[in-house]
Design an enzyme around this catalytic site. Structure first.
Site, PDB file in Angstrom:
ATOM      1  N   HIS A   1      -3.601  -2.890  -8.395  1.00 14.62           N
ATOM      2  CA  HIS A   1      -4.835  -3.473  -7.859  1.00 14.62           C
ATOM      3  C   HIS A   1      -5.915  -3.546  -8.934  1.00 14.62           C
ATOM      4  CE1 HIS A   1      -7.785  -3.468  -4.173  1.00 14.62           C
ATOM      5  NE2 HIS A   1      -7.856  -4.569  -4.877  1.00 14.62           N
TER       6      HIS A   1
ATOM      7  N   GLU B   1       0.844  -1.197   0.000  1.00 17.01           N
ATOM      8  CA  GLU B   1       0.000   0.000   0.000  1.00 17.01           C
ATOM      9  C   GLU B   1       0.881   1.249   0.000  1.00 17.01           C
ATOM     10  OE1 GLU B   1      -3.203   0.629  -0.072  1.00 17.01           O
ATOM     11  OE2 GLU B   1      -4.246  -1.236   0.447  1.00 17.01           O
TER      12      GLU B   1
ATOM     13  N   ASP C   1      -7.053   1.633  -8.211  1.00 14.56           N
ATOM     14  CA  ASP C   1      -5.689   2.008  -7.855  1.00 14.56           C
ATOM     15  C   ASP C   1      -4.653   1.112  -8.532  1.00 14.56           C
ATOM     16  OD1 ASP C   1      -6.911   0.118  -5.993  1.00 14.56           O
ATOM     17  OD2 ASP C   1      -5.075   0.214  -4.827  1.00 14.56           O
TER      18      ASP C   1
END
Length: 463
Positions: A327, A285, A337
């Site tokens: 993603h 992330e 994303d």
């Protein structure tokens, strides 16, 4: 005894409350006026309020859309199972929740009200409120973090922003040296490096409800790395993954400002980040929002790329865009994303130490196509054959590996038995194709050229 740290940037000494920070720009800028008015209304230091907002959102309200943890607006007023600062702001300001979500001025006023309420709860008197350093515990409390260590990460980010200064959307804060009084947050220990899979990462465990204990790679092969964008801040996402209500997590999180990395799930375990690919992938992330490129700093790209390279080397994952994906590229997901502002060419060049084609055969051919065969064209490229089981179409594309960004002779062709050959040939910077044709129940020839190398298949893949 209260402990203090020193954060130094710029040349200005600490002054008192700066609610009277009015300037020509302020008089002409509605957002700057909103900060001035909110700071005055709740006796909150104006520059600290701006720094908190910038650390939360880069002063971007995202058109009233929530963050991944349910936070709204410039001040990230939160409504989730464990934090209700949005509702608290509505009660304190008498502003409707809808306005607090989407109207910048109302949102800033709500943030100021919540921050002042935290200061009052800590017993911060009028004289103390003039000292920016004394607000550190109130800023930490504003985060509603899962624990004190995460709250400290949040508060440090705000004070680092104050030290660096802000100049965004017509709102300015000059850099200043501030000595924050950390109080009870001063002695939070750092996690031991031995707890992490990647040297240099910090360790903060995700809540056990947000991942599945496993024994990868013996139980499941790890052959993909998935790039995410948090739709939120570093500290906020760490806190959210510690919340059992999240039902999501990632193995690693990367901070925008300096590339700091926190691991929250061991690589052997399955983080909940990519649905059907949870078993086969490691998730990373990145702090920020998909619609705001300012979060994607070079420091973050480089730190993340070094992490990706390390993971790929340890598990034998090819360093290409078929195995290192966003993603949005994971089958069966509904996320976008890392979004259009993510610079794949830069990122992959840092991963590999050289230029990498940012395009994949699946992206060139489109949704539903999967690679069923490929052939190397020397070192110049690879030609791929793909098939879509839903439409019965084949697709061929040639992906270059050298002379990237420079138009060179490249071609791709597809011939369905009994039909004329279809070819895409010319001078291309990254790839030739896509060449598609209906081929259900039929044999195909396919091939292409890049550099001096050519591939021509026989009729095959019949059926």
């Amino acid at each position: 005894m209260k402990s203090k740290i020193l954060i130094v940037a710029g040349l200005l000494a600490l002054s008192g409350t700066t609610a009277a920070h009015a300037s020509t720009e302020t008089a002409q800028n509605p957002l700057a006026q909103a900060f001035d008015r909110a700071a005055a209304a709740y006796d909150v230091p104006r520059d600290l309020l701006v720094a908190l907002a910038y650390a939360e959102s880069r002063l971007d309200g995202h058109r009233g859309e929530p963050s991944a943890s349910g936070g709204y607006g410039i001040m990230h007023l939160v409504s989730n199972p464990t934090a209700k600062t949005l509702e608290q702001a509505a009660k304190l300001t008498s502003k409707p929740v809808a306005a607090l979500k989407s109207d910048d001025a109302a949102n800033v006023l709500g943030g100021a009200a919540v921050l002042r309420a935290e200061a009052d709860a800590l017993g911060l008197g009028a004289a103390q409120r003039d000292d920016l350093g004394r607000w550190y515990p109130a800023v930490a409390a504003y985060a509603h973090a899962a624990n004190d260590a995460t709250a400290r990460i949040y508060a440090d980010a705000v004070y680092e922003t104050l030290a660096a200064g802000v100049d965004a959307r017509g709102v300015q804060v000059k850099p200043r040296a501030v000595q924050p009084d950390q109080g009870e947050y001063a002695e939070q220990p750092r996690a031991l490096a031995a707890a992490v899979d990647y040297p240099g990462a910090l360790w903060v465990a995700a809540n056990s409800a947000n991942y599945a204990v496993s024994s990868r790679p013996s139980s499941d092969r790890i052959d993909r790395i998935v790039v995410h964008v948090m739709q939120g801040t570093y500290a906020g996402s760490i806190s959210w993954f510690q919340n059992p209500a999240a039902k999501s997590s990632s193995h690693y999180l990367v901070r925008s400002s300096d590339g700091q990395i926190t691991q929250m799930v061991r690589e052997k375990d399955r983080a909940f980040h990519a649905k059907d690919w949870n078993r086969r992938s490691v998730g990373i992330e990145h702090e920020g929002f998909v619609d705001n490129a300012s979060w994607f700093t070079d420091q973050m790209y480089r730190a993340s790329a070094a992490l990706t390279r390390n993971i790929a080397d340890r598990y034998g994952i090819p360093k290409d865009r078929t195995h290192i994906v966003g993603h949005v590229e994971v089958p069966g997901n509904d996320h976008t994303d890392p979004g259009p502002h993510w610079d794949w060419a830069k990122y992959m060049s840092y991963v590999t130490g050289g230029s990498v084609n940012p395009h994949t055969p699946e992206k060139v051919c489109g949704s539903g196509f999967k690679v069923i065969d490929s052939a190397a064209l020397g070192t110049a490229g690879t030609v791929y054959l793909l098939y879509n089981t839903t439409t019965g179409n084949n697709c061929v594309t040639t992906i270059k590996r050298t002379s990237l960004g420079t138009a060179t002779a490249t071609s791709a062709y597809l011939e369905v038995q009994g039909s004329a050959r279809k070819t895409d040939s010319g001078n291309f910077s990254y790839y030739a194709g896509p060449v598609t044709a209906q081929a259900a129940g039929k044999c195909v020839k396919w091939g292409g050229k890049a550099g001096s190398s050519t591939y021509d298949s026989p009729f095959e893949h019949c059926g």
